[in-house]
Design a protein around this motif. Sequence first.
Motif: not given
Length: 715
Positions: A150-172
């Motif tokens: 499910k390659y497209y879903s994997a890309l969407r997860v990576l995009e969400e991870l990069q633009t949303v979730h990682l920003r909240k913990v980027i200090q680590y």
Amino acid sequence: MSDHDQQQLHSLVLSAELNSENENVEQLGPIIKSIYDTERQEAFLEQLATFVRKKEGEIERMCNSNYQEFVHSVDQLLKVRQGTVNLKNKIIDLNYDVQKSGKKVAAKKKELIQTRKIQKNIDEAVDTFQLCLHVLDMANRVNHLVEERKYYSALRVLEELQTVHLRKVIQYDFAKHMHESIPVMQNSVKDAVTKEMKEWLYRVREVTRQVGKIAMEQMSLRQKRWKVKVSQNPDLRSVPVSSPIEIVMNEENEFNIINNDEVLIDFKPLYQCLHIHEELGKLSEFKTNYEEDRRAQANLVLSESYTLRDSNEKGFEAFLQDVVGFFVIEQIIVQSTQNFRSRAEVDSLWNTVIAKVVKIVAESLDDCRDPELFQRIKFSLFTFIQTLEDYGYNVNTFTDLVLIIFQKYSDMLKHKFSVDFHQTIIDDDYMPMQVSFREEYDAVVDACWFKEDNRISQGFPKQLPFSQAYPSCCLDIKNFVNQYYEFAEEDSKKYSYVDDIVQQTLDHLLIDHVDGALRGKLQSTNMSLIVQIIINLEYFENACGELEKLLKAKRSSHRGGKIKLYAIDEFRETRKKAEKRIFELVNSKIDDFLEIADLILNPDVKKINSNAIINFDLDVTFLENFARGLDDPNIADAFLELRQIVTLLQVENAEEYLDPSLRNRKYSHLRPADVVNLFEKWLRGDQTVVSMDTEERARKRAMEGVVRSLRLSSS
């Protein structure tokens, strides 16, 4: 004290005045609490003292005006004072209690604040931990999605991870490292989908031949169905397969070439790979890689070897099927995608491949010597061309190959029939053909366009003017033309040079192997053979005109113009040479006869017999017949003296020579001295008197009488 406290105290005093029985202690609580909360105890006491002094002054004034009332007031005042003391004590007690309670509250409050700080820190830590776990879970989920393809879903997860979730913990640090690893993870997705696409390409290569086979079979079925429709409606003869009219009328054309009972190609891996590369901005890279892969697969197809030496066309057909299947799949990809495979790119690959295909096929045809195999090869090749043209590919490059095919096939037929012609010419007896039955006669007439004239005897057996070679060659020529056009089928409508090739080849056959063979026979000294060749050549000239009509009937209807076989000129020229050869032989024969005549009349020849005269008569008769056929009286007169000699020696009554009227009419070219010479040689060379019958004795006596009379006349 504030105005508010003063108002509260004033209200408290008024309340006490109105109801001296009630101490209104419950009202003191809020006031005292307010005082302690604001830490104004001293100000309150001062204000309270001031208030007391004020009230005492009022009391004193009242007492001065009214003692009783004063006393009463004093009593009341004492009560108030007592109440005040009680109130003060209660306030002190309350203050103590409040102080005690306040310390506990303050301690609890401090403890609560600390606890809340800890809880807040814990909550924040839990939230942060949850965020981190979610980030890690999403990163892990990417791997699972890739494993599940499910390659497209994997890309969407990576995009969400990069633009949303990682920003909240980027200090680590781990988040920073993960953020830096996003491109790597995206490439891993790209690599995974590319790997699956390459596996798909391999599977496609394995079924490419089957796709090509089905596509060619479907085209063959369409051609057969269309032939049936054309036979039912002659107006459709000029309409080719794959034309708009044919597509509309052939309702059974709908067939899924890649999804049927024999083959199934799922293009999802390709589309998925295309989508992923588009999302990653790597479409150009993917297009380049795909182009290289497909060119490599095309080269693999072209590298397959096969031979037609063993009359086995399976390798040849497999090669054609591989090419068709390859480009059918390419066409489907062009039609089902956007901004990926352009028509120009596929055509570029097609032009590269097709040039090599033409070269490979042309070279392989050199190994084919079997006309029947060549027929099957041609059918496969033309189905191959028609199929590719139906899928929108330019097949003009095949024009040279088609020319090679027809030229090679005509050369094969030419070789086959040249052998037959050569054998026919060799085996011919060069005598007028005899037919004994009506069926045999009809077969000859049908084979060589023979038209009976008054020179042909009626009834059977019947003698025809030409020899056996003429109808045999005509039948072979007809078979050659028919076999060639059976091979060509309807292709002459599309390729005009198909008609030109058969015309040129037929000319070569007639000139090189019929006329050439007959011309070679002209060196013979057999005059009857040369005469028969002349007759045959005359009929071959007429046959050329009929062949021109046959070729015109066979050629495509849209072509006009006159068909000219140059063989007719060669036959005419050879006939002239044959006639010249006849004259040469006749002149030679005449010279020979004249020599014989001279020998007969020459004094050195002492005697002649009847056998010599019989043979001499046969030769003279042949020359006379030939001369009559030439319609030249001068040639016929050249044999008149010879005929008169033979007639005189064979006549029953030799004395008729003495009759002037008969001599002038029958023996005008014979001098008396020559007659005496002939009769004397005859009398010396003929049989003895004992062996003669009555008629022969009479002839001898007559000759002796003629000799005596002529000698007396001359003396």
